[in-house]
Design a protein around this motif. Structure first.
Motif, mmCIF file in Angstrom:
data_model
loop_
_atom_site.group_PDB
_atom_site.id
_atom_site.type_symbol
_atom_site.label_atom_id
_atom_site.label_comp_id
_atom_site.label_asym_id
_atom_site.label_seq_id
_atom_site.Cartn_x
_atom_site.Cartn_y
_atom_site.Cartn_z
ATOM 1 N N ALA A 35 1.123 -1.056 -0.386
ATOM 2 C CA ALA A 35 -0.449 0.491 -0.078
ATOM 3 C C ALA A 35 0.529 1.488 0.100
ATOM 4 O O ALA A 35 0.335 2.447 0.078
ATOM 5 C CB ALA A 35 -1.006 -0.220 1.654
ATOM 6 N N ASN A 36 1.980 1.080 -0.327
ATOM 7 C CA ASN A 36 3.473 2.338 0.019
ATOM 8 C C ASN A 36 4.153 2.555 -0.644
ATOM 9 O O ASN A 36 4.755 2.657 -0.793
ATOM 10 C CB ASN A 36 3.988 2.666 1.819
ATOM 11 N N THR A 53 1.686 3.550 -4.599
ATOM 12 C CA THR A 53 0.444 3.459 -4.039
ATOM 13 C C THR A 53 0.309 4.417 -3.142
ATOM 14 O O THR A 53 1.178 4.391 -2.329
ATOM 15 C CB THR A 53 0.318 1.810 -4.229
ATOM 16 N N THR A 54 -0.763 3.752 -1.920
ATOM 17 C CA THR A 54 -0.976 4.504 -1.266
ATOM 18 C C THR A 54 -1.843 3.923 -0.800
ATOM 19 O O THR A 54 -2.580 3.038 -1.047
ATOM 20 C CB THR A 54 -1.575 6.424 -1.162
ATOM 21 N N PRO A 55 -2.432 4.254 1.298
ATOM 22 C CA PRO A 55 -3.027 3.814 1.854
ATOM 23 C C PRO A 55 -4.649 3.862 1.583
ATOM 24 O O PRO A 55 -5.533 3.167 1.428
ATOM 25 C CB PRO A 55 -2.578 3.714 3.390
ATOM 26 N N GLN A 56 -5.113 4.889 0.529
ATOM 27 C CA GLN A 56 -6.219 5.661 0.706
ATOM 28 C C GLN A 56 -5.994 4.941 -1.005
ATOM 29 O O GLN A 56 -7.278 4.887 -1.258
ATOM 30 C CB GLN A 56 -6.152 7.266 0.956
ATOM 31 N N ASP A 57 -6.094 4.813 -2.236
ATOM 32 C CA ASP A 57 -5.522 4.682 -3.231
ATOM 33 C C ASP A 57 -4.898 3.182 -3.593
ATOM 34 O O ASP A 57 -3.602 3.360 -3.807
ATOM 35 C CB ASP A 57 -5.274 5.246 -3.690
ATOM 36 N N PHE A 58 -5.148 2.480 -4.258
ATOM 37 C CA PHE A 58 -4.780 1.174 -4.388
ATOM 38 C C PHE A 58 -4.319 1.090 -6.101
ATOM 39 O O PHE A 58 -4.214 -0.317 -6.263
ATOM 40 C CB PHE A 58 -5.497 -0.306 -4.631
#
Length: 84
Positions: A35-36, A53-58
């Motif tokens: 996720a990062n 990726t981010t924890p809010q956008d996979f």
């Protein structure tokens, strides 16, 4: 069963991560790393396209090219298109 020493690196399709990022090796830590992702290039992608990726956008791939079939092969028909 005897314990084994895990490898020092993890590779997936051209991208390599250090095992220490996954220490301890649990599902939660692997998911946190997935996720990062920051600008991870893969050899199977066209130049300029990376995984992020981010924890809010996979969604790992947001950029791309327009391709056109010339009767023989697919050719790039645009500049790199940046997504959001």
């Amino acid at each position: 069963m005897t314990p084994t020493t895990p490898p020092t690196h993890f590779s997936f399709r051209g991208a390599t991560w250090n095992w220490n990022l996954f220490s301890p090796m649990t599902r939660e830590n692997i998911m946190a790393q997935a996720a990062n992702l920051k600008n991870v290039p893969l050899s199977l992608l066209l130049p300029g396209i990376t995984l992020n990726t981010t924890p809010q956008d996979f969604r790992p791939i947001k950029d791309g090219y327009i391709l056109q079939f010339d009767g023989n092969d697919w050719v790039v028909a645009s500049e790199l298109l940046r997504g959001t």
